[in-house]
Design an enzyme around this catalytic site. Structure first.
Site: not given
Length: 283
Positions: A65, A69, A106, A155, A222, A246
């Site tokens: 995690t 990653k 994921d 974003n 999420m 999530g």
């Protein structure tokens, strides 16, 4: 004499909050698999050493995690196409020949939770993804495979969204900033997915105009928490018929890792219900 249990673990920084050991204990019980699954803390500069020690101690698989990653992807000798596209791996498998296999589950977790657990169709829909960081990269390949009508990444730094969208030229993924949504042609999205951690850090909901959200649409955060995040509260105010966090994705991506390691996919519905009850209790 009792047989030693096969060892698996999750690592990250921090890792004390992780529900993965709880989830994988459920998986082992549901499938009759003899495994041990631990949470291993890692210093920010200590990920490779954690992997080395875990392998040396006989570990067979490692979930990874934040914030490791991308390091996990680089460390793998062999990577699946979805890990390559994401540039990140959350599942490492240590094979008998010494090969380190990297994958990213994921996207599978998100799609299975949306489609199977919540009945949300993705094909032909207009989807808005908020955020262009590692979480978004991890799930975007799977979303593209669902063939939405349009997939927009928004974003705060528009260039990051544009750069991420450029990884999928054939799929027509679009990247933009929040200002572009407010100045846009009035496009309305059927599904809005939050791939930022804003809700956990106490930030307000991302500056997406409510007019961009189709009343009766679906909203998915999420992250997961004991209380509804600011994004979910915003979504419900915008008229979402479904607004979920999530927790189910966490279980489903873990089930995919379990399948890769053990060759059997554990059932997930009871595990998701148990996790949600655990979160309500504050465990």
């Amino acid at each position: 004499m009792k047989q030693p249990l096969d060892r698996y673990a999750v690592t990250g920084h921090p890792i004390g909050h992780s529900k993965s050991p709880y989830i994988h204990r459920w998986f082992a019980a549901e499938t009759g698999q003899g495994i041990r699954y631990d949470a291993i803390p890692s210093a920010r500069d200590g990920f490779e050493e954690v992997v080395r020690r875990f392998r040396a101690d006989g570990g067979l698989g490692l979930n990874v995690t934040l914030p490791f990653k991308e390091e996990a992807c680089a460390l793998a000798d062999v990577r699946t196409p979805r890990a390559e596209l994401a540039g990140a791996a959350n599942t490492l498998s240590f094979l008998p020949d010494g090969t380190v296999h990297g994958d990213n589950t994921d996207g599978v977790g998100l799609i299975r939770d949306l489609r199977i657990n919540h009945g949300v169709a993705l094909a032909g829909r207009r989807i808005l993804m908020i955020g262009a960081g590692g979480a978004a990269r991890g799930v975007l390949p799977a979303l593209v495979d669902e063939r939405p009508r349009r997939l927009t990444v928004v974003n705060r730094s528009p260039e990051r969204a544009v750069s991420l969208a450029a990884r999928f030229p054939a799929a027509g993924v679009v990247g933009c900033g929040f200002g572009d949504l407010r100045r846009g042609d009035g496009e309305v999205f059927d599904i809005v997915i939050n791939a930022t951690s804003a809700g956990l850090s106490g930030e307000s909901a991302p500056p997406v105009p409510i007019s961009a959200f189709r009343p009766g649409g679906a909203a998915y955060d999420m992250v997961y928490a004991t209380e509804p995040t600011s994004f979910l509260l915003w979504s419900r105010a915008a008229g979402a018929s479904l607004a979920v966090d999530g927790a189910g994705m966490l279980v489903e991506q873990g089930a995919e890792s379990f399948r890769l390691w053990r060759g059997v996919r554990p059932p997930t519905r009871r595990v998701i219900a148990a996790l949600r009850a655990e979160l309500v209790r504050g465990g």
